[in-house]
Design an enzyme around this catalytic site. Structure first.
Site, short mmCIF file in Angstrom:
data_model
loop_
_atom_site.label_atom_id
_atom_site.label_comp_id
_atom_site.label_asym_id
_atom_site.label_seq_id
_atom_site.Cartn_x
_atom_site.Cartn_y
_atom_site.Cartn_z
N ARG A 191 3.87 95.77 55.76
CA ARG A 191 2.65 94.98 54.95
C ARG A 191 3.14 94.31 53.67
NH1 ARG A 191 -0.23 99.49 57.23
NH2 ARG A 191 -0.90 98.87 59.18
N LYS B 139 4.11 80.16 48.29
CA LYS B 139 3.96 79.67 49.60
C LYS B 139 5.15 80.25 50.29
CE LYS B 139 1.04 75.37 49.81
NZ LYS B 139 0.98 74.04 50.03
N GLU C 205 11.44 66.08 45.25
CA GLU C 205 10.07 66.93 44.75
C GLU C 205 10.12 66.70 43.15
OE1 GLU C 205 8.28 68.14 46.85
OE2 GLU C 205 9.51 69.28 48.43
N LYS D 14 4.74 72.14 38.22
CA LYS D 14 4.20 73.16 39.38
C LYS D 14 3.56 74.33 39.02
CE LYS D 14 5.05 75.06 44.12
NZ LYS D 14 5.91 75.15 44.98
N GLU E 241 -4.53 76.85 46.90
CA GLU E 241 -4.85 75.38 47.54
C GLU E 241 -6.03 75.41 48.00
OE1 GLU E 241 -1.17 72.74 49.43
OE2 GLU E 241 -2.54 73.58 50.97
N ARG F 141 -4.23 72.40 43.83
CA ARG F 141 -2.83 72.47 44.40
C ARG F 141 -2.59 71.54 45.32
NH1 ARG F 141 0.42 77.77 45.50
NH2 ARG F 141 2.24 76.96 46.13
N ASN G 59 1.29 68.41 47.29
CA ASN G 59 1.59 68.01 48.65
C ASN G 59 1.46 66.47 48.75
OD1 ASN G 59 0.79 68.66 51.86
ND2 ASN G 59 1.70 70.40 50.75
N HIS H 20 3.72 64.84 51.39
CA HIS H 20 3.98 65.70 52.56
C HIS H 20 3.22 65.39 53.69
CE1 HIS H 20 5.97 67.81 49.13
NE2 HIS H 20 6.52 68.45 50.09
N HIS I 76 5.94 65.62 56.08
CA HIS I 76 6.40 66.61 57.34
C HIS I 76 6.29 65.96 58.62
CE1 HIS I 76 5.08 70.27 54.53
NE2 HIS I 76 6.36 70.15 54.53
N HIS J 193 14.38 68.04 53.80
CA HIS J 193 13.00 68.11 53.38
C HIS J 193 12.74 67.18 52.33
CE1 HIS J 193 9.01 69.41 52.59
NE2 HIS J 193 9.16 69.60 51.31
N1 LIG Z 1 7.51 77.26 49.33
C1 LIG Z 1 7.28 75.99 48.64
O1 LIG Z 1 6.43 75.56 48.11
C2 LIG Z 1 8.31 74.73 49.29
C3 LIG Z 1 8.37 73.94 48.47
C4 LIG Z 1 9.20 72.75 48.65
C5 LIG Z 1 10.05 72.98 50.08
N2 LIG Z 1 10.02 74.24 50.58
C6 LIG Z 1 10.99 74.31 51.72
O2 LIG Z 1 12.10 74.66 51.39
C7 LIG Z 1 13.05 74.22 52.47
C8 LIG Z 1 14.30 73.37 51.79
O3 LIG Z 1 15.03 73.93 50.70
P1 LIG Z 1 16.16 73.57 50.21
O4 LIG Z 1 16.21 72.10 50.10
O5 LIG Z 1 16.62 74.28 48.94
O6 LIG Z 1 17.08 73.67 51.51
P2 LIG Z 1 18.14 74.75 51.78
O7 LIG Z 1 17.84 76.25 51.70
O8 LIG Z 1 18.41 74.64 53.47
O9 LIG Z 1 19.40 74.73 51.32
C9 LIG Z 1 20.08 73.23 51.53
C10 LIG Z 1 21.69 73.55 51.75
O10 LIG Z 1 22.07 74.02 50.47
C11 LIG Z 1 22.98 75.08 50.72
N3 LIG Z 1 22.92 75.62 49.42
C12 LIG Z 1 22.18 76.54 48.75
N4 LIG Z 1 22.57 76.68 47.53
C13 LIG Z 1 23.84 76.04 47.28
C14 LIG Z 1 24.74 75.77 46.10
N5 LIG Z 1 24.25 76.23 44.89
N6 LIG Z 1 25.70 74.99 46.36
C15 LIG Z 1 26.01 74.48 47.51
N7 LIG Z 1 25.37 74.60 48.47
C16 LIG Z 1 24.22 75.36 48.36
C17 LIG Z 1 22.35 75.89 51.73
O11 LIG Z 1 23.12 77.05 52.27
C18 LIG Z 1 21.97 74.89 52.56
O12 LIG Z 1 23.15 74.57 53.44
C19 LIG Z 1 12.41 73.51 53.66
O13 LIG Z 1 12.29 74.37 54.32
C20 LIG Z 1 11.13 73.38 52.74
O14 LIG Z 1 9.96 73.18 53.72
C21 LIG Z 1 8.93 74.99 50.10
O1 LIG Z 2 3.64 74.36 46.48
C1 LIG Z 2 2.99 73.65 47.27
O2 LIG Z 2 1.60 73.71 47.36
C2 LIG Z 2 3.46 72.47 47.95
O3 LIG Z 2 2.59 71.81 48.73
C3 LIG Z 2 4.86 72.02 47.44
C4 LIG Z 2 5.65 71.47 48.83
O4 LIG Z 2 6.93 70.66 48.17
C5 LIG Z 2 6.16 72.32 49.84
O5 LIG Z 2 7.04 71.48 50.66
C6 LIG Z 2 5.33 73.17 50.64
O6 LIG Z 2 6.03 74.19 51.38
C7 LIG Z 2 4.48 72.41 51.64
O7 LIG Z 2 3.49 73.21 52.04
P1 LIG Z 2 2.39 73.04 53.30
O8 LIG Z 2 1.29 74.08 52.91
O9 LIG Z 2 1.96 71.66 53.45
O10 LIG Z 2 3.30 73.53 54.47
ZN LIG Z 3 7.78 69.91 49.73
#
Ligand SMILES: NC(=O)c1ccc[n+]([C@@H]2O[C@H](COP(=O)([O-])OP(=O)(O)OC[C@H]3O[C@@H](n4cnc5c(N)ncnc54)[C@H](O)[C@@H]3O)[C@@H](O)[C@H]2O)c1
Ligand SMILES: O=C(O)C(=O)C[C@@H](O)[C@H](O)[C@H](O)COP(=O)(O)O
Ligand SMILES: [Zn+2]
Length: 353
Positions: free
Chosen positions: A109, A131, A173, A213, A223, A227, A231, A234, A238, A253
């Protein structure tokens, strides 16, 4: 939701030691993907606070942001003695921070976790704001929870090993943060020399970008309103990302977001009067640096169906975040199916696909 600590590190070791010190724990785990295990973890070698840490390694990239990988992390925590009082450190890109954050927030949990983002995208966006989640049923982030990391430590030195594609993915982003904040921030992003990266200048820009952000998340962590600005791009982005994954031609992404921004700036222009010149400049930058996602008019319906799953929607209505001007955000904007198809026509024509 508690406000999380986001630190632009001068020295990672001391920031990390202090962050770990603020999270009393019985056992420490560190999650990496196969690439960050090889490229980033060695940079933490010799930090005394990590001496006893148990490593968990998962596959890299978004194809692994799924239930199977999540279960493997739960399994590792469970089998290697994690308790409610254990602490997880996520060292990686957004895939690791999203999945690791979700694993931590659901294991027994919820246990505390710290993010050390290693990609540009994770530094300015994914690691911050709570998120967490995984992709499911062919849809992006379909399952997850809001659960912030205790601390987020930004060490931009990790960016030196990032390839150009992942640099631009994160940069999309940042462009989004420029569009939703100020003309000055957008202008500096459009003018930055991405071919010969000045890492000191990039570090300052990362600081400004993540602040955009943080300010929004602080006002509306769950959100309900503003917030949704984060998006932008997106709703369509997405859908592109899910379609690409389903067709076995995954895209990063940030690339999907950049292409989504092209579409949603067009809607902003026709529906709420966004400046044609600002739209042109931004699309030009995206065209030059991101290429284009190819699809044809037979795929419009499929994209439309995917957009129906967007989390901003309500009662079956697709809601967009649009812009009247840079920094002037219009939430919950709707439009009819014909206009959405016209937006796809616009995208294909201006991107040459
Ligand atoms: N939670 C949120 O608010 C939020 C916001 C934006 C995106 N996202 C999510 O984030 C994900 C994308 O993240 P990402 O772009 O970091 O991708 P990722 O985590 O897949 O990393 C991309 C690649 O870079 C490599 N890598 C990582 N650090 C490195 C470094 N320092 N040097 C060389 N290679 C390295 C990784 O191993 C991978 O192969 C998606 O799933 C997206 O939906 C979430
Ligand atoms: O932090 C947020 O809020 C965002 O929407 C950031 C986005 O860049 C990110 O890709 C997020 O994961 C999208 O969320 P979702 O709720 O559309 O799945
Ligand atoms: Zn995003």
């Amino acid at each position: 939701m508690s406000k999380q600590e986001v630190i632009l590190c001068e020295e990672l070791e001391s920031s990390l030691t202090s962050a770990i010190g603020k999270c009393p724990h019985d056992k420490l785990f560190i999650l990496t993907d196969e690439h960050t295990h090889r490229l980033c973890l060695p940079q933490l070698n010799g930090i005394p606070a990590l001496k006893e840490a148990t490593e968990i390694i998962i596959g890299a990239e978004d194809v692994h942001k799924n239930l199977e990988t999540l279960a493997s992390v739960w399994q590792a925590l469970s089998e290697q003695g994690a308790t409610r009082h254990s602490l997880l450190i996520n060292l990686g890109g957004g895939m690791v921070t999203d999945l690791g954050g979700f694993a931590a927030s659901t294991f027994k949990r919820g246990i505390a976790y710290i993010n050390i983002p290693t990609t540009l995208l994770a530094m300015v966006d994914a690691s911050v704001g709570g998120k967490t989640g995984i992709n499911f049923n062919g849809l992006k982030n379909e399952i997850g929870v809001f659960a912030p990391a205790a601390s987020v430590l930004l060490e931009t030195e990790f960016l030196r090993s990032l390839d150009a594609h992942n640099f631009f993915s994160g940069y999309a982003e940042m462009l989004k943060h420029g569009l939703i904040s100020t003309p000055e921030h957008l202008a500096e992003l459009l003018a930055f020399d991405t071919e010969k990266i000045d890492y000191a200048a990039l570090k300052s820009m990362v600081g400004r970008s993540v602040q955009v952000k943080e300010d929004i998340v602080e006002q509306d962590p769950l959100e309900h309103g503003i917030r949704k600005a984060l998006n932008l791009g997106h709703t369509v982005g997405h859908a592109f990302e899910s379609l690409a994954l389903a067709e076995g031609r995954p895209v990063l992404h940030g690339y999907a977001v950049a292409w989504g921004i092209v579409c949603e700036l067009y809607l902003s222009y026709i529906k709420v009067g966004f400046s044609k010149e600002k739209m042109r400049q931004t699309i030009q930058f995206i065209k030059e640096n991101y290429g284009a996602f190819a699809f044809n008019c037979k795929q419009y319906d499929r994209l439309y169906e995917l957009m129906k799953h967007d989390k901003k929607n309500s009662a079956g209505i697709i809601n967009f975040t649009l812009l009247k001007e840079v920094g002037d955000i219009s939430l919950n904007q709707t439009t009819d199916k014909d206009t959405i198809f016209e937006m796809f026509d616009f995208y294909r024509e201006c991107m040459g696909v």
